[in-house]
Write a protein that holds these residues in place. Sequence first.
Motif, short mmCIF file in Angstrom:
data_model
loop_
_atom_site.label_atom_id
_atom_site.label_comp_id
_atom_site.label_asym_id
_atom_site.label_seq_id
_atom_site.Cartn_x
_atom_site.Cartn_y
_atom_site.Cartn_z
N UNK A 27 0.82 -1.23 0.00
CA UNK A 27 0.00 0.00 0.00
C UNK A 27 0.85 1.27 0.00
N UNK A 28 1.95 1.29 0.78
CA UNK A 28 2.82 2.46 0.78
C UNK A 28 3.49 2.62 -0.58
N UNK A 29 3.98 1.53 -1.12
CA UNK A 29 4.65 1.57 -2.42
C UNK A 29 3.72 2.11 -3.50
N UNK A 30 2.46 1.71 -3.43
CA UNK A 30 1.50 2.14 -4.46
C UNK A 30 1.18 3.63 -4.37
N UNK A 31 1.44 4.24 -3.21
CA UNK A 31 1.20 5.68 -3.07
C UNK A 31 2.36 6.52 -3.59
N UNK A 32 3.49 5.89 -3.86
CA UNK A 32 4.64 6.62 -4.39
C UNK A 32 4.58 6.66 -5.91
N UNK A 33 4.80 7.82 -6.46
CA UNK A 33 4.88 7.96 -7.92
C UNK A 33 6.34 7.88 -8.31
N UNK A 34 6.78 6.71 -8.74
CA UNK A 34 8.19 6.51 -9.06
C UNK A 34 8.60 7.19 -10.35
N UNK A 35 7.64 7.69 -11.10
CA UNK A 35 7.97 8.47 -12.29
C UNK A 35 8.37 9.90 -11.93
N UNK A 36 8.05 10.29 -10.69
CA UNK A 36 8.47 11.58 -10.16
C UNK A 36 9.70 11.37 -9.27
N UNK A 37 10.38 12.43 -8.94
CA UNK A 37 11.55 12.31 -8.08
C UNK A 37 11.12 11.98 -6.65
N UNK A 38 12.08 11.45 -5.88
CA UNK A 38 11.78 11.14 -4.48
C UNK A 38 11.64 12.40 -3.65
N UNK A 39 11.98 13.56 -4.21
CA UNK A 39 11.79 14.83 -3.51
C UNK A 39 10.68 15.66 -4.14
N UNK A 40 9.86 15.04 -4.98
CA UNK A 40 8.72 15.73 -5.58
C UNK A 40 7.63 15.96 -4.53
N UNK A 41 6.96 17.10 -4.56
CA UNK A 41 5.86 17.35 -3.62
C UNK A 41 4.80 16.26 -3.65
N UNK A 42 4.66 15.59 -4.79
CA UNK A 42 3.68 14.52 -4.91
C UNK A 42 3.95 13.40 -3.93
N UNK A 43 5.23 13.13 -3.67
CA UNK A 43 5.60 11.97 -2.85
C UNK A 43 5.85 12.29 -1.39
N UNK A 44 6.06 13.56 -1.07
CA UNK A 44 6.46 13.93 0.28
C UNK A 44 5.48 13.52 1.38
N UNK A 45 4.16 13.53 1.15
CA UNK A 45 3.24 13.23 2.26
C UNK A 45 3.43 11.86 2.91
N UNK A 46 3.95 10.88 2.19
CA UNK A 46 4.08 9.54 2.77
C UNK A 46 5.53 9.15 3.04
N UNK A 47 6.48 10.02 2.69
CA UNK A 47 7.88 9.63 2.78
C UNK A 47 8.46 9.75 4.19
N UNK A 48 7.72 10.30 5.12
CA UNK A 48 8.16 10.34 6.50
C UNK A 48 7.68 9.12 7.28
N UNK A 49 7.06 8.18 6.59
CA UNK A 49 6.50 6.99 7.24
C UNK A 49 7.57 6.21 7.99
N UNK A 50 7.26 5.84 9.21
CA UNK A 50 8.16 5.05 10.04
C UNK A 50 7.95 3.57 9.75
N UNK A 51 9.00 2.90 9.29
CA UNK A 51 8.91 1.50 8.90
C UNK A 51 9.78 0.65 9.82
N UNK A 52 9.19 -0.09 10.75
CA UNK A 52 9.98 -0.89 11.70
C UNK A 52 10.93 -1.87 11.03
N UNK A 53 10.61 -2.33 9.82
CA UNK A 53 11.47 -3.29 9.15
C UNK A 53 12.85 -2.71 8.87
N UNK A 54 12.96 -1.40 8.79
CA UNK A 54 14.24 -0.74 8.52
C UNK A 54 14.88 -0.16 9.79
N UNK A 55 14.36 -0.52 10.95
CA UNK A 55 14.87 0.04 12.21
C UNK A 55 15.42 -1.07 13.10
N UNK A 56 16.58 -0.80 13.70
CA UNK A 56 17.22 -1.75 14.61
C UNK A 56 16.84 -1.42 16.04
#
Length: 273
Positions: A27-56
């Motif tokens: 679901x998170x992946x589907x909200x990202x527009x990979x055709x836009x940059x990772x710093x595009x305003x389109x993607x910013x709303x979900x890019x602060x998401x905390x993902x436990x899988x990437x946390x030690x």
Amino acid sequence: MVDQNTWDAGPGWSWATMLLPFLDQGPLYSQLDLNQSCYSPTNLPVESTKLPVFLCPSTSGSHDSFLVRNEAGQPLQINGSGLEFGRSHYVASHGQESCWGECGASRTGEVFTNIYDGTTQVVQIHGDVSKVADGPFYRNSRTRFRDVTDGTTNTIFLGEHSSRLSDKTWVGVVPGAFTHPQFTSPENGPDAAATLVLVHGGPSGGELDITGFPIIHPVNFPTFHVGQMYSEHFGGGHVTLGDGSVRFISENIDLFTWAELSSISEGEIVGEF
């Protein structure tokens, strides 16, 4: 947007973003527009998401999102707004060589071609990091398993980097960004945007210790570079090898063995580690 010093440009998505569908984050992946940059305003709303899988869980540093910073350490502004990225305590291996500091800022770069005697050669980079990188991950990499001729069981793909040392993200690389150390040592300092998601094992062109020998830095090595692996586990840290296995590597590993494990096709013969 292209960083004139490092050639970093959009879209900039990281290795971790590409793994999201395989980590129950469809679901998170589907909200990202990979055709836009990772710093595009389109993607910013979900890019602060905390993902436990990437946390030690053992990391004493922050587990929360962070503001991407510029070279001066101030929040980086893109189109008039800051960027808040979700954190990762894991990084991908660029190999022995780096290409985000000195070699990223010029069209030619010095590359250490022999880890045993430190001999170098000058290569023409012109923005093509593949001319320098000897590991599995780098800008625009398309590494295939058949490219890892040193063997996937003998090649480090991923590893730990505690946020106690510096900020890393699952999102991607932003032109003009810098990673800053959270504490200082005689050897560390800020480094360019690629270190938001990548580290290297050394040696790298122009990176010498006080004796003039090329620096190789295994996990927890006291250079404390923002571009090295760093764990708060006692005695070492975890790495993921190319075959998918996870190994705990001693911080006292032989330096040459660490360098050999960092490259994908240098032809070194790695023994027990």
